[in-house]
Design an enzyme around this catalytic site. Structure first.
Site, PDB file in Angstrom:
ATOM      1  N   SER A 194      42.729  21.325  37.397  1.00  0.00           N
ATOM      2  CA  SER A 194      43.167  21.281  38.796  1.00  0.00           C
ATOM      3  C   SER A 194      43.049  19.848  39.308  1.00  0.00           C
ATOM      4  CB  SER A 194      42.254  22.191  39.624  1.00  0.00           C
ATOM      5  OG  SER A 194      42.412  21.954  41.016  1.00  0.00           O
ATOM      6  N   TYR A 198      35.126  26.692  43.102  1.00  0.00           N
ATOM      7  CA  TYR A 198      36.366  26.319  42.404  1.00  0.00           C
ATOM      8  C   TYR A 198      36.290  24.860  41.954  1.00  0.00           C
ATOM      9  CZ  TYR A 198      41.399  26.045  41.454  1.00  0.00           C
ATOM     10  OH  TYR A 198      42.636  25.882  40.855  1.00  0.00           O
TER      11      TYR A 198
HETATM   12  P1  NAP Z   1      47.798  33.274  40.139  1.00  0.00           P
HETATM   13  O1  NAP Z   1      49.247  33.528  40.387  1.00  0.00           O
HETATM   14  O2  NAP Z   1      46.778  33.807  41.061  1.00  0.00           O
HETATM   15  O3  NAP Z   1      47.482  33.695  38.634  1.00  0.00           O
HETATM   16  C1  NAP Z   1      46.166  33.769  38.155  1.00  0.00           C
HETATM   17  C2  NAP Z   1      46.186  34.508  36.838  1.00  0.00           C
HETATM   18  O4  NAP Z   1      44.835  34.659  36.380  1.00  0.00           O
HETATM   19  C3  NAP Z   1      46.772  35.905  36.975  1.00  0.00           C
HETATM   20  O5  NAP Z   1      47.499  36.235  35.815  1.00  0.00           O
HETATM   21  C4  NAP Z   1      45.516  36.754  37.077  1.00  0.00           C
HETATM   22  O6  NAP Z   1      45.694  38.084  36.650  1.00  0.00           O
HETATM   23  C5  NAP Z   1      44.623  36.017  36.094  1.00  0.00           C
HETATM   24  N1  NAP Z   1      43.223  36.426  36.300  1.00  0.00           N
HETATM   25  C6  NAP Z   1      42.437  36.176  37.351  1.00  0.00           C
HETATM   26  N2  NAP Z   1      41.244  36.782  37.177  1.00  0.00           N
HETATM   27  C7  NAP Z   1      41.305  37.425  35.991  1.00  0.00           C
HETATM   28  C8  NAP Z   1      40.397  38.233  35.261  1.00  0.00           C
HETATM   29  N3  NAP Z   1      39.166  38.529  35.711  1.00  0.00           N
HETATM   30  N4  NAP Z   1      40.784  38.726  34.070  1.00  0.00           N
HETATM   31  C9  NAP Z   1      42.032  38.482  33.592  1.00  0.00           C
HETATM   32  N5  NAP Z   1      42.930  37.716  34.231  1.00  0.00           N
HETATM   33  C10 NAP Z   1      42.571  37.205  35.420  1.00  0.00           C
HETATM   34  O7  NAP Z   1      47.536  31.720  40.151  1.00  0.00           O
HETATM   35  P2  NAP Z   1      48.187  30.488  39.401  1.00  0.00           P
HETATM   36  O8  NAP Z   1      48.416  29.466  40.419  1.00  0.00           O
HETATM   37  O9  NAP Z   1      49.276  30.869  38.481  1.00  0.00           O
HETATM   38  O10 NAP Z   1      46.892  30.035  38.590  1.00  0.00           O
HETATM   39  C11 NAP Z   1      46.844  29.862  37.198  1.00  0.00           C
HETATM   40  C12 NAP Z   1      45.812  28.795  36.877  1.00  0.00           C
HETATM   41  O11 NAP Z   1      46.245  27.555  37.424  1.00  0.00           O
HETATM   42  C13 NAP Z   1      44.425  29.070  37.477  1.00  0.00           C
HETATM   43  O12 NAP Z   1      43.440  28.684  36.549  1.00  0.00           O
HETATM   44  C14 NAP Z   1      44.417  28.167  38.693  1.00  0.00           C
HETATM   45  O13 NAP Z   1      43.126  27.802  39.066  1.00  0.00           O
HETATM   46  C15 NAP Z   1      45.203  26.984  38.181  1.00  0.00           C
HETATM   47  N6  NAP Z   1      45.765  26.103  39.208  1.00  0.00           N
HETATM   48  C16 NAP Z   1      46.722  26.535  40.078  1.00  0.00           C
HETATM   49  C17 NAP Z   1      47.243  25.632  41.005  1.00  0.00           C
HETATM   50  C18 NAP Z   1      48.326  26.002  41.975  1.00  0.00           C
HETATM   51  O14 NAP Z   1      48.695  25.172  42.806  1.00  0.00           O
HETATM   52  N7  NAP Z   1      48.883  27.191  41.930  1.00  0.00           N
HETATM   53  C19 NAP Z   1      46.768  24.338  41.071  1.00  0.00           C
HETATM   54  C20 NAP Z   1      45.784  23.944  40.185  1.00  0.00           C
HETATM   55  C21 NAP Z   1      45.296  24.836  39.260  1.00  0.00           C
HETATM   56  P3  NAP Z   1      45.724  39.276  37.751  1.00  0.00           P
HETATM   57  O15 NAP Z   1      47.090  39.200  38.348  1.00  0.00           O
HETATM   58  O16 NAP Z   1      45.504  40.496  36.932  1.00  0.00           O
HETATM   59  O17 NAP Z   1      44.627  38.983  38.738  1.00  0.00           O
END
Ligand code: NAP
Length: 255
Positions: free
Chosen positions: A147, A160
């Site tokens: 991140s 986080y």
């Molecule tokens: P998201 O749409 O909320 O997706 C998160 C994913 O993680 C979902 O598939 C979710 O599955 C899974 N997950 C969460 N808790 C879990 C658990 N206990 N067991 C299994 N799966 C779990 O968010 P995203 O933005 O795509 O995030 C993906 C990654 O990118 C994360 O690590 C996040 O911190 C990182 N990130 C995102 C951003 C951004 O701007 N979006 C920026 C920096 C970093 P469920 O649907 O089943 O909960």
């Protein structure tokens, strides 16, 4: 000779790929030629259709990464379906927002466990499998989804920030220990991407405007913007790249 960015013949395991960045990375891996296993809580129906549309094989593994219980089973199920595994993308992650002065132990533990502890033990199980498979040169690729808060402090997200800063450190120590064994360990730091994870920010008009004003590219990232960096770090094009956290942020950190 194979194209250096080709993933033909490779097997990629992506966590949390039913939606958002994980889904985009899983599809990019398939487009580059890899068969794809995804592990998570929710049924990845849409991801399955997108991966299979590329002609690659797809496997869905049920796993709750809130605790380390499923990590060995996830590796074993991948290997039992595809015969091996070559690439691990640690994408599943959560965020909890509250003022640090009021932040609860439950919100601390949930985020640290999912974003850091489980990532470490899944990565350890993956590396053991890679060493068991053996081979010459670069034999395994690990990509951690970090991140901007691996570099910056953020606000109202103490667990986080601790988890993602820790993940950048973990990326370096594992690269130090495993580079000579043929395992590449790197991370990607997405900037502000349009996913569920950032919905609260986009719904806050003031935060949304101030975030957009600071991004040199002038827009939120779309999940597909992450695919190229993930394929690079999964492919032989990055065989001599170790321990980095690569920002894909529309220029945010350059400001
Ligand atoms: P998201 O749409 O909320 O997706 C998160 C994913 O993680 C979902 O598939 C979710 O599955 C899974 N997950 C969460 N808790 C879990 C658990 N206990 N067991 C299994 N799966 C779990 O968010 P995203 O933005 O795509 O995030 C993906 C990654 O990118 C994360 O690590 C996040 O911190 C990182 N990130 C995102 C951003 C951004 O701007 N979006 C920026 C920096 C970093 P469920 O649907 O089943 O909960």
């Amino acid at each position: 000779m194979a194209h250096p960015f080709s993933l033909e013949g490779k097997v990629a395991l992506v966590t949390g790929a039913n939606t958002g960045l994980g889904q985009a990375v899983a599809v990019a891996m398939a487009q580059a030629g890899a068969d794809v296993a995804v592990a998570g809580r929710s049924t990845p129906t849409e991801t399955q259709a997108l991966v299979e549309a590329t002609g690659r094989k797809f496997l869905s593994i049920q796993a709750d990464f809130g605790a380390i219980e499923p990590v060995q089973r996830v590796i074993d199920e991948t290997v039992s379906a595809f015969g091996k595994v070559d690439i691990l993308v640690n994408n599943a992650g959560i965020i909890r927002r509250a003022d640090s002065i009021d932040f609860s132990e439950a919100d601390w533990d949930a985020v640290m466990d999912t974003n850091l502890k489980v990532v470490f033990f899944l990565t350890q199980a993956f590396a053991k499998q890679i060493l068991k498979q053996g081979g010459e040169g670069s034999i395994g690729k690990i990509i951690n989804i970090a991140s901007l808060l691996s570099f910056q402090g953020g606000i109202r997200v103490p667990s986080y920030t601790a988890s993602k800063s820790g993940l950048a450190g973990l990326t370096k120590i594992l690269a130090n220990e495993w580079a000579a064994k043929g395992i590449n360990v790197n991370a990607i730091a997405p900037g502000y991407f349009d996913t569920n994870n950032t919905e609260a920010l986009r719904n806050d008009a003031d935060r949304n405007a101030s975030i957009l004003a600071r991004i040199p590219a002038g827009r939120w990232g779309q999940p597909g913007d992450l695919g190229g960096a993930a394929v690079f770090l999964a492919s032989s094009a990055s065989d001599y790249v170790q321990g980095i956290t690569l920002p894909v942020d529309g220029g945010w950190l350059a400001r």
